[in-house]
Each structure stands twice: as structure tokens, then as C-alpha cells.
Scaffold this motif. Sequence first.
Motif, short mmCIF file in Angstrom:
data_model
loop_
_atom_site.label_atom_id
_atom_site.label_comp_id
_atom_site.label_asym_id
_atom_site.label_seq_id
_atom_site.Cartn_x
_atom_site.Cartn_y
_atom_site.Cartn_z
N GLY A 1 0.70 -1.24 -0.21
CA GLY A 1 0.11 0.46 0.21
C GLY A 1 1.02 1.53 -0.10
N ALA A 2 1.33 1.03 0.61
CA ALA A 2 2.93 2.26 0.75
C ALA A 2 3.64 2.48 -0.45
N VAL A 3 3.82 1.89 -1.15
CA VAL A 3 4.37 1.80 -2.71
C VAL A 3 3.20 2.62 -3.43
N LEU A 4 2.43 2.04 -3.72
CA LEU A 4 1.28 2.00 -3.84
C LEU A 4 0.52 3.87 -4.06
N ILE A 5 0.41 4.45 -3.15
CA ILE A 5 0.10 5.37 -2.55
C ILE A 5 1.27 6.76 -3.01
N THR A 6 2.33 6.55 -2.62
CA THR A 6 3.82 7.04 -2.48
C THR A 6 2.91 7.00 -4.24
N PHE A 7 2.96 6.47 -5.42
CA PHE A 7 2.78 6.33 -7.27
C PHE A 7 1.43 7.62 -7.06
N LEU A 8 0.69 7.00 -6.76
CA LEU A 8 -0.32 8.12 -5.93
C LEU A 8 0.27 9.79 -5.99
N ALA A 9 0.27 9.57 -5.13
CA ALA A 9 0.91 11.25 -4.44
C ALA A 9 2.50 12.29 -4.92
N LEU A 10 3.10 11.34 -6.42
CA LEU A 10 3.94 11.34 -6.86
C LEU A 10 3.41 11.71 -8.36
N VAL A 11 2.68 10.96 -9.33
CA VAL A 11 2.28 10.39 -10.28
C VAL A 11 0.80 11.26 -10.69
N ILE A 12 -0.21 10.84 -9.74
CA ILE A 12 -1.55 10.83 -10.34
C ILE A 12 -2.32 11.84 -8.91
N VAL A 13 -2.38 12.33 -8.15
CA VAL A 13 -2.74 12.94 -7.40
C VAL A 13 -1.35 14.36 -6.53
N PRO A 14 -1.89 15.38 -7.72
CA PRO A 14 -0.28 16.51 -7.40
C PRO A 14 -0.91 17.77 -5.82
N GLY A 15 -0.08 17.20 -5.32
CA GLY A 15 0.19 18.53 -4.22
C GLY A 15 1.68 18.30 -3.86
N ARG A 16 1.33 19.59 -2.51
CA ARG A 16 3.03 20.14 -2.46
C ARG A 16 3.59 19.20 -1.18
N TRP A 17 4.22 18.36 -1.21
CA TRP A 17 4.58 18.30 -0.34
C TRP A 17 5.77 18.88 0.87
N SER A 18 5.68 18.93 2.04
CA SER A 18 6.36 19.54 2.57
C SER A 18 6.96 18.81 4.82
N TRP A 19 7.47 19.81 5.50
CA TRP A 19 7.51 19.17 6.61
C TRP A 19 6.15 19.48 7.33
N SER A 20 5.38 20.01 7.40
CA SER A 20 3.96 19.84 7.91
C SER A 20 3.39 18.73 7.20
N ALA A 21 3.13 18.32 6.43
CA ALA A 21 2.54 16.68 5.92
C ALA A 21 2.85 16.10 6.20
N VAL A 22 4.82 15.93 5.99
CA VAL A 22 5.81 14.40 7.43
C VAL A 22 4.79 14.48 8.20
N GLY A 23 4.74 16.14 9.33
CA GLY A 23 4.16 16.36 10.69
C GLY A 23 2.82 15.38 11.06
N ILE A 24 2.15 15.76 10.25
CA ILE A 24 1.09 15.63 10.32
C ILE A 24 0.62 13.83 10.51
N GLY A 25 1.99 13.66 8.91
CA GLY A 25 2.14 12.01 8.72
C GLY A 25 2.01 11.57 9.74
N PHE A 26 3.49 11.80 10.62
CA PHE A 26 3.89 10.90 11.61
C PHE A 26 3.15 10.30 12.57
N VAL A 27 2.05 11.81 12.87
CA VAL A 27 0.95 11.70 13.98
C VAL A 27 0.38 10.59 13.80
N ALA A 28 0.16 10.69 12.62
CA ALA A 28 -0.78 9.54 11.25
C ALA A 28 -1.10 8.20 12.07
N GLY A 29 0.29 8.02 11.23
CA GLY A 29 1.11 6.61 11.56
C GLY A 29 0.76 5.85 13.11
N ILE A 30 1.49 6.80 14.11
CA ILE A 30 1.95 6.96 15.22
C ILE A 30 0.12 6.78 15.73
#
Length: 866
Positions: free
Chosen positions: A40-69
Motif C-alpha cells: 500500500g505504501a508503494v501504491l500511495i507514493t506513486f499516486l502522490a507523485l504522479v496521479i494526485v498532485p500535491g505540495r510536499w512539506s515538512w508539515s505534511a510529514v509531521g501530520i503523517g507521522f502523527v497519523a501513522g503512530i
Amino acid sequence: MAAVLALLSSLAWGTSDFLGGIAARRVGSIRVLAVSYPAGAVLITFLALVIVPGRWSWSAVGIGFVAGIVGALAIGLLYAALSRGQMGIVSPITAVLSGAVPVGVGVVLGESLSALALAGVAVAGVAVVLVSRESGPHRRTPPRAVVLAAGSGLAIGVYLSVIGTAPADSGIWVATMGRWFSTILVLGILAILIHRSRSAPPSNRPSFPWNLAIAAGVLDALANAVFQLAAQRGLLAVVAVIGSSLSGCDGHVGPGIPERDAVSHSTSRCRPGPAGCVGLSRCLVKKSPSFSSSKGDTGRAFPARSANLCHGGGMRAYSKVAASVVSIVALVATGLVGASTASAAPGDVTEIGLAAGATPRDVAPGPDGSMWVTGGASKTIAKVTMTGAVTAYALPLPANVGNPWGIAAGPDGNMWFTLRDGGKLGRITMQGAVSVIDLPDATMRPQDIAQGPDGNMWFTELGGRIGRVTMAGAVTMFAVPWANSQPHSIVQGPTGSSRLYFTDAGADRIAYVLVDGTTYGSVPLATASDPTGIANVDGAIWFAMSARNQLGKLVADTTVLEMSVPGAPSGMANGVGNTLWVSLTARNSVAKYSAQGAPLGEYTLTSPNSGPTGLSEGPDSNVWVAQTTAGKVARVLSGAVPVSTAAPTITPTTGVQAGTVLTASDGAWSLSPGSFLYQWQACTNGADANTCTNIPGATAKTYVPTAAQTNQFIRVTVQGVNGSGPGSPALSSLVGVGTTPPPAPTPVSGGQTVTIAEGVTLTLRARNRTRAGVRRPFAVIANTANIKGKVRISIIDSAGRERQVIAKGRWLKPLGATSKRAIKRKVVSRSLTPGTYTVRAVYTPTPAFRDNYPVATMSKTITIRR
């Protein structure tokens, strides 16, 4: 759209649970997770990079870390609950809380739910219980299992809430980061278990179900991605409940399987999503006749007689499924229609015919408050008023000159346009007088035109040139310094810059030119992108790539963020509220997007195959689009109604007697109202707004008090009206009839919600319970946009002492079209000892509103703990 996406995520989660549950029954849950999560991680990374454009940011990383935990915590708590209690008890507790938490978070963060949306949330609770509850005999569930189930539900709800806080321009990066952090955690747990296990694997272990595990992971990751997109487009309180609505079915294990084996025979794969491990899969998988239990699981074989559906009999199960489907359909319907706050429905279309033979290409607002449209083959320029009246001006042109194409208002108060045939530009006054300006070469094909930051008009020329024309008619052409150039559309850059940005359809580039005409910046695009329309939205440059069905956003003048859209996008324009509007030629529609690229709606035009091209926001706050094939121009309602920026006044203010003519001013309004509605009121007590009542029939701009109103007070409400409808009423101050001027409004104090004028309330939002040292939101919300002022928010102890200032003076700012909010997020001071405190908020109106609204104090009791 948000409700549909949320429902799709729920369906994907349920199907993922079904597939993952079958796999887990064979080889164990942890092993399946160790495969499904990375997949799932490989697929969603592909979607984030190619299919669904979005701005990568440290804020997204921080929120993603909290979501993962938090997601991993939800898994652990749910496993512990299922190992100690019956699923029929654990499932409803977990599922209901997983939907309830985002509702509370959304309300605290200031989301305003309509009555229909609230009904949808309530129906969702019924649906979740229906698809989760268990029928049949039960043994007693230990209290600890109930506590663990509640903790799991809360954790899942927090997970959804965290995803809901993702930045609007992050695409699906938060869900992507969360999946990778969860994957790392799961792989770490598996490594520890392998290290601790010293026994050799049994020889009869079944082969690993790779296809099921990978499919489960792919669907689960897709569900997380779709849910983040839903949360970016709708109210968290609505989409989270919809997202959890199909995630629970039945907690029963099959006949002959002991309750202690519930975990191993639950077909749910345990995901950090809207119902954890309590998925739709359990009902589906238990219809299978048998499953062999691996040595890694604790259960026994699933007997063939367990084919009776969900241990409760087929008829009872079918009734439960039918009831749940009805609830879910009702939920999605209320979610779709209950989240709108605009007083007029966006997307209502009015089409207006132009001159015979017209093939309009572009439309632009003029300084006279009308829309001006190029007529193409008809050799006309049309003026269209906000009421739809059309005046077509025939252009006095030679036979070989014509095809007016692009149009824009100039700094000289006239409209400037390009003539694609004959190498000329045109200028037309508000009265229809036309003058023509020659270009250096009659074979030139000028395309689009825009006002530049230097006070000149700039235009594109399909022969690979950018042109500049002064108000005196002096033309200068600048050659574009790359091959195959065919400049298409042009727009002024961000405020304060000396740039104009243009699309180059021939060279597949997005570029800019400085006002000296000598320096270009260029970003190559994919081959055959065909970039056409361009717009400046809140300082960001967006453009359409027609051939690739994409929109592009220029980032730092060096890179392009791409976003897929349907229907051959062509024209682009910015709209009210920093929105982006795009004409979709192949779909015969116009679409609305946020400044971050989130889709907000698509509106089909009335005439079939009308060929929508150039479009622009009008002075009525609506969007106007040229329909080339239909020979019309269409007005599409934006749904944005006028908002008062200064209160109306009454003259005279003193010496008023019975028989004095009172005249109301309109006040000041945003979003260009074309007319106003008036309602005069009489008040028996100048200090109490509750004594004010409407005067029957007093709806004109003027009013004459009667003798019966002596010693009373008069005021007027004014509503601005534009093409999308009337705005909220704005109140004037009071004038006394045969008496002294009215006193200032009496200060108001009360609980969490206070009324400061007729129909105007302020509400204080704060957490009921919180920990010291934790960052929390505090907000005051007004139920109208026609209010100005600041709010001071503080925490008061039991002795009435101000212990912490949250906000010294926070301005009320727009929150949608019909409300305002002052919000401050701050860490609760660690110096506050555990106990009961009061959050106090004091609203002070600005001077212009002090005759209308009093100083108001709100309070709410909270508990602070360590």
C-alpha cells in the motif's frame, strides 16, 4: 463531491478488510500486514507523485507521522479489546466512537453543520451500529475490554481527525507519510516477534496468500488517499462519519469457534482506518464453508455448517444489511445537500445571445460595470449589462481585417482587443467609438491581451512574439528566444512584480516577460501539452494544458505542479474568494477550484456543445464565459452574496419628529451588489434590541415616523443584492423620535453563546477537558458576516483572576459566506494546576459598529488536568 469520495473510501476499506481477513486467517495478521502495508505504501507514493498532485512539506510529514503512530495505536488497542471481549460489543463501541470524535473536532474547529448535515451524522450513527451490532447469545464482556474498545474507537477517530487537518494543497502526502510510518512500525514489530520466536516454522504451514495481501494493502492505501481528498473538500464532521459508515458488519465468529478465538477468526485485517479491524469483511467471509487454521492462529477449522449467515440466520442478516443500506444512502444524501452554506445555489446558468453569426472567444469586465465580449466572425464587440441587455457594436474594418479575439480593460478607461486577421489591435470606448492600431506586419496574428504593471497593454502574437502598446498607440514587438513559439494567453504577475506570464502552445512552455521586453524565464512542459489559458489566483500562476487534460501551477518560476482534470481545459480566470474557474470545452461546462487546486464544483452549460472558451469574473461576483459555437455568453452564479463592510446610516440623526423624512444610506458592501432591500424598524427601548420590530410596509429607502412613534427609536436594515442573491442584513444605528439620542447598547454577558442584536449571536468554542502543556484551539464564532471587532480570550481561575491570555485582540475574520470567526491555537500553560477554570472571551466592536453591537462577554467552564 466530498460525500461521494468519503463513501468510496468506506467501500475500499470494507473490501480491503474482506481480502485481508481471508489472508490473515491462513497465515496470521502480522504477517499479512508486513506485506500489505509496504504494498500500500508503494501504491500511495506513486499516486502522490504522479496521479494526485500535491505540495510536499515538512508539515505534511509531521501530520503523517502523527497519523501513522495513532493508527498503529488503534491496531494495538483493538487487538487487545477483541482478545478479551465479544466482537458484538467491541465493534459498535469502536465504530461509533471512530465517527463521533471527528464530529466533535470539526465543531470545535469551527465547522458549522446545517440541519441536514446534522441529520446525516445522526443517521450515520444508526448505520454504523446496524452494520456492527451482533445478534444471538452473549457471554459477559469484561469492563477492561469495553475500555480498550473505547480507546480504539477514540484512536481511530483521532486518526481521521488528523488526516482532516492536512494542508489543502498537500494532495495525499499526509496519508502517504502516515502509511510509511505505520509500515516501519509493523515491520519493526514483526522483526521483534521473529527474533523472539526460536521454534522452526511448521512444515504444514499453508502457502502465503500474496495476491490477497497485496490487494488488501492496495485497497487500504487507496481508501486512505481518497479519504484525505474528501476531508480537503468537505466538512470533517460529515466525511469522517460517511467514511466509517460501511466499516462494520457483524462481530460474530462462526459456530463451533470459541469466543476466545475471536481475534484469530476475525476476518478483519486491522487497519488504522475508520473502523480498525471491525470491517465489512466479517459478514462476507463467514459465508464461506471452511477455512484451514494455520498454526500461527489460535482458532480451529471453520466448519461447513457456518454458512448460515453471521450466526444470526440469513433473514435476520439480510434485514440488518437492508436497514444499514437505507441508513447509509440517507447519510450520503444529507451529506451532499447539507453542507452548503451559500444563500444562492452556485452553478445556476443564464445564457445570453449575441449578434447574428457571432463566435465569441473572450469576455472581460469593463469600467462601466458591464461585460464586454469579442464577436469573432461577426466582427462585433458586444456590451452586456448585469441584467442581460446586449448592445453589439459593429467594427468599421476592411474586408481582410477581422476576427476580434482577446479583450481586456485598459488603464485609459477603454476596452482593448486583438484582431486575429489583418495584424491589428482595436480600442473601443464605453460609448462604442472604435479606433484601430496597426501592427508592424499585417500578417501578424495577435491572440490575447492584458494590462501590464507598467500602464501599457501587452499581447501575445502567434508568430513567436510578445507585443506592447502604449496608450498613445505606439507598438513594440519582442521576439521570443526559443524555437516553435506560439504564445497563447497572457496575464499580469503577482502584485509588485514587473512580470507578465504567458503560455506558449507551440513550444510547450510556461514563461514570463519583464516589462522591458528583453528578459524571459521559461519552464518546459511535456511534449504536446498545448498550454492555453492562464490566470493569477492569489499571487499564484495557474494555466491549462488542453491536450493532456491537466492544470498546472507554477512554483517558484522553476517547476510545475500538475493536476489532472477532465474535458480539455482551455480558458481560465480567478474568481471571488481566490477561486479558480476553468472552461472545460469537451464537457461543455465550467469548473471551480480552490486556490490550492481542490475541485469545488462543475457546472454544465445549457446549450449543448456550446464551445466554452474565455471566461472572467464579472462585477456581480459571478463568472461569465464566452460560448464560441453557440454564439452566446453565459453567466454562472458563484453563490457569493454581498457582505457589508460598513454599516448603513440614517439622516438626519438629531431633531427628528413625527413627520420628518428619514433617509437611509446603503453603507458599503463587497461583491458588487446591484440593488438593495430596506426594512425600517421601531424600537420601544433604545438599549434593548429585542424591543425592535419591523414596521409593516416600510421597505423604501426613506421613511416618515408617525405620531404614535414619538419617544421611540427608529433604525433600518439594508441588504445588498447581486446576481447570487441578497446578503445578510446590515443594521444602522438608532435615531430617536422626539427624544434624546439613544444610549449606547448595554454590554452583554452570558454563557457560551450570547445574543448581541436581533438574530446575531456569538459563540465561544473551547475543549471541555484538556491537559496542561497541550496546544488547543480557542475560537469565537459569529453567525453573520456583517460584524467587525476584536476578541480577547483568556483563562480565568475560580477566584476570578486572569491566569493565561490566549488572544489579546483577535480580529473576527470571514468563515464562509455567512459567518465570521476569531481563532487562536495556543499551548495551555503548564503553570495551571489541575482543576476547573473558565475560558472568557470579550468581544469589542470597531467604532463603526459600536452603535449597533454592544461589548459582549462569553464564558465556558473547562477542566485542566495533567
